[in-house]
Motif scaffolding. Structure first.
Motif, PDB file in Angstrom:
ATOM      1  N   ASP A  65       0.826  -1.046  -0.061  1.00 56.76           N
ATOM      2  CA  ASP A  65       0.228  -0.140  -0.228  1.00 56.76           C
ATOM      3  C   ASP A  65       1.006   1.310  -0.162  1.00 56.76           C
ATOM      4  OD1 ASP A  65      -2.248  -1.519   0.010  1.00 56.76           O
ATOM      5  OD2 ASP A  65      -2.793  -1.230   1.939  1.00 56.76           O
ATOM      6  N   ASP A  66       1.826   1.271   0.695  1.00 55.30           N
ATOM      7  CA  ASP A  66       2.593   2.492   0.865  1.00 55.30           C
ATOM      8  C   ASP A  66       3.304   2.827  -0.485  1.00 55.30           C
ATOM      9  OD1 ASP A  66       2.108   2.713   3.584  1.00 55.30           O
ATOM     10  OD2 ASP A  66       4.037   2.484   4.201  1.00 55.30           O
ATOM     11  N   ALA A  69       1.081   3.990  -2.926  1.00 62.31           N
ATOM     12  CA  ALA A  69       0.688   5.422  -2.581  1.00 62.31           C
ATOM     13  C   ALA A  69       1.912   6.419  -3.004  1.00 62.31           C
ATOM     14  CB  ALA A  69       0.621   5.615  -1.384  1.00 62.31           C
ATOM     15  N   ALA A  72       2.397   6.554  -7.074  1.00 61.51           N
ATOM     16  CA  ALA A  72       1.212   7.561  -7.631  1.00 61.51           C
ATOM     17  C   ALA A  72       1.455   9.150  -7.127  1.00 61.51           C
ATOM     18  CB  ALA A  72      -0.166   7.007  -6.988  1.00 61.51           C
ATOM     19  N   CYS A  73       1.809   9.004  -5.985  1.00 64.71           N
ATOM     20  CA  CYS A  73       2.276  10.653  -5.643  1.00 64.71           C
ATOM     21  C   CYS A  73       3.446  11.240  -6.295  1.00 64.71           C
ATOM     22  CB  CYS A  73       2.582  10.402  -4.229  1.00 64.71           C
ATOM     23  SG  CYS A  73       1.206  10.662  -2.887  1.00 64.71           S
ATOM     24  N   GLU A  76       1.571  12.128  -9.602  1.00 65.46           N
ATOM     25  CA  GLU A  76       1.030  13.299  -9.341  1.00 65.46           C
ATOM     26  C   GLU A  76       1.675  14.889  -8.914  1.00 65.46           C
ATOM     27  OE1 GLU A  76      -2.777  10.825  -7.503  1.00 65.46           O
ATOM     28  OE2 GLU A  76      -1.272  11.440  -6.116  1.00 65.46           O
ATOM     29  N   SER A 113      -4.807  15.035  -4.166  1.00 65.12           N
ATOM     30  CA  SER A 113      -4.929  13.594  -4.678  1.00 65.12           C
ATOM     31  C   SER A 113      -3.992  12.745  -3.866  1.00 65.12           C
ATOM     32  CB  SER A 113      -5.055  13.372  -6.028  1.00 65.12           C
ATOM     33  OG  SER A 113      -5.156  11.983  -6.371  1.00 65.12           O
ATOM     34  N   CYS A 114      -2.646  13.279  -3.826  1.00 67.63           N
ATOM     35  CA  CYS A 114      -1.564  12.794  -3.048  1.00 67.63           C
ATOM     36  C   CYS A 114      -1.905  12.649  -1.688  1.00 67.63           C
ATOM     37  CB  CYS A 114      -0.342  13.283  -3.438  1.00 67.63           C
ATOM     38  SG  CYS A 114       1.150  12.613  -2.546  1.00 67.63           S
ATOM     39  N   ASP A 116      -4.792  12.651  -0.023  1.00 68.23           N
ATOM     40  CA  ASP A 116      -5.672  11.659   0.145  1.00 68.23           C
ATOM     41  C   ASP A 116      -5.344  10.262   0.183  1.00 68.23           C
ATOM     42  OD1 ASP A 116      -7.590  13.987   0.181  1.00 68.23           O
ATOM     43  OD2 ASP A 116      -8.259  13.259  -1.853  1.00 68.23           O
ATOM     44  N   ARG A 117      -4.248  10.054  -0.350  1.00 71.08           N
ATOM     45  CA  ARG A 117      -3.573   8.665  -0.590  1.00 71.08           C
ATOM     46  C   ARG A 117      -2.899   8.520   0.559  1.00 71.08           C
ATOM     47  NH1 ARG A 117      -3.670   6.504  -5.645  1.00 71.08           N
ATOM     48  NH2 ARG A 117      -4.366   8.200  -7.284  1.00 71.08           N
ATOM     49  N   ARG A 120      -4.629   7.533   3.945  1.00 67.88           N
ATOM     50  CA  ARG A 120      -5.224   6.354   4.130  1.00 67.88           C
ATOM     51  C   ARG A 120      -3.975   5.193   4.365  1.00 67.88           C
ATOM     52  NH1 ARG A 120      -8.299   7.396  -0.668  1.00 67.88           N
ATOM     53  NH2 ARG A 120      -6.682   7.009  -2.154  1.00 67.88           N
ATOM     54  N   TYR A 127       3.371  12.617   4.679  1.00 73.10           N
ATOM     55  CA  TYR A 127       2.077  13.500   4.669  1.00 73.10           C
ATOM     56  C   TYR A 127       2.327  14.830   5.337  1.00 73.10           C
ATOM     57  CZ  TYR A 127      -2.474  15.024   6.447  1.00 73.10           C
ATOM     58  OH  TYR A 127      -3.661  15.807   6.743  1.00 73.10           O
TER      59      TYR A 127
END
Length: 149
Positions: A65-66, A69, A72-73, A76, A113-114, A116-117, A120, A127
């Motif tokens: 998951d990390d 994320a 994807a970041c 972005e 968007s980042c 929000d990822r 989670r 963050y």
């Protein structure tokens, strides 16, 4: 937020590098444009630091998951940086204010968007960096609004 604003906009050699300076005195509209360019450039510098941190984390051991994320970041952040580069290097210096507000927003959306990822995830060191980046983007946008966009 106040401290970030003061740090971002402190007058130093950066304004001189942008071609703005105290001699001769500049009209207020030129000063606002100079600060808007400076804020956009400082936002991009902050983005780069976050991308470097994410890239470093991706070299380590991460859960699925990390890793997803952070990957994807990174994408972005590429979009956010592209928009801020247009603002800082093309639109503001060329006094092309048409579409400027939209360009700022195009840079803000990927950062959110980042965020929000990252929210989670159980705990992400990125963050807080993302929050600073978002605030610097909003500061740049706020200065752009002073130009009448």
């Amino acid at each position: 937020m106040y401290d970030m604003c003061m740090d971002t906009l402190r007058e130093d050699e950066d304004l001189g590098k942008l071609g703005f300076g105290p001699d001769p005195p500049q009209p207020h509209s030129v000063e606002v444009t100079a600060y808007a360019v400076l804020a956009a450039q400082r936002a991009r510098e902050s983005f780069a630091a976050t991308v470097d941190a994410a890239s470093g984390l991706l070299k380590g051991s991460l859960n699925r998951d990390d890793r997803a994320a952070y990957d994807a970041c990174l994408v972005e952040y590429g979009y956010a940086d592209f928009s801020m580069a247009r603002v800082a290097n093309d639109m503001l210096p060329g006094c092309r204010f048409g579409g400027l507000a939209e360009e700022y927003i195009k840079g803000l959306i990927p950062l959110e968007s980042c965020r929000d990822r990252l929210m989670r995830l159980e705990a992400s060191p990125l963050y807080a960096m993302n929050l600073v980046d978002r605030n610097k983007e909003l500061l740049a946008y706020s200065l752009g609004q002073l130009l009448g966009i």
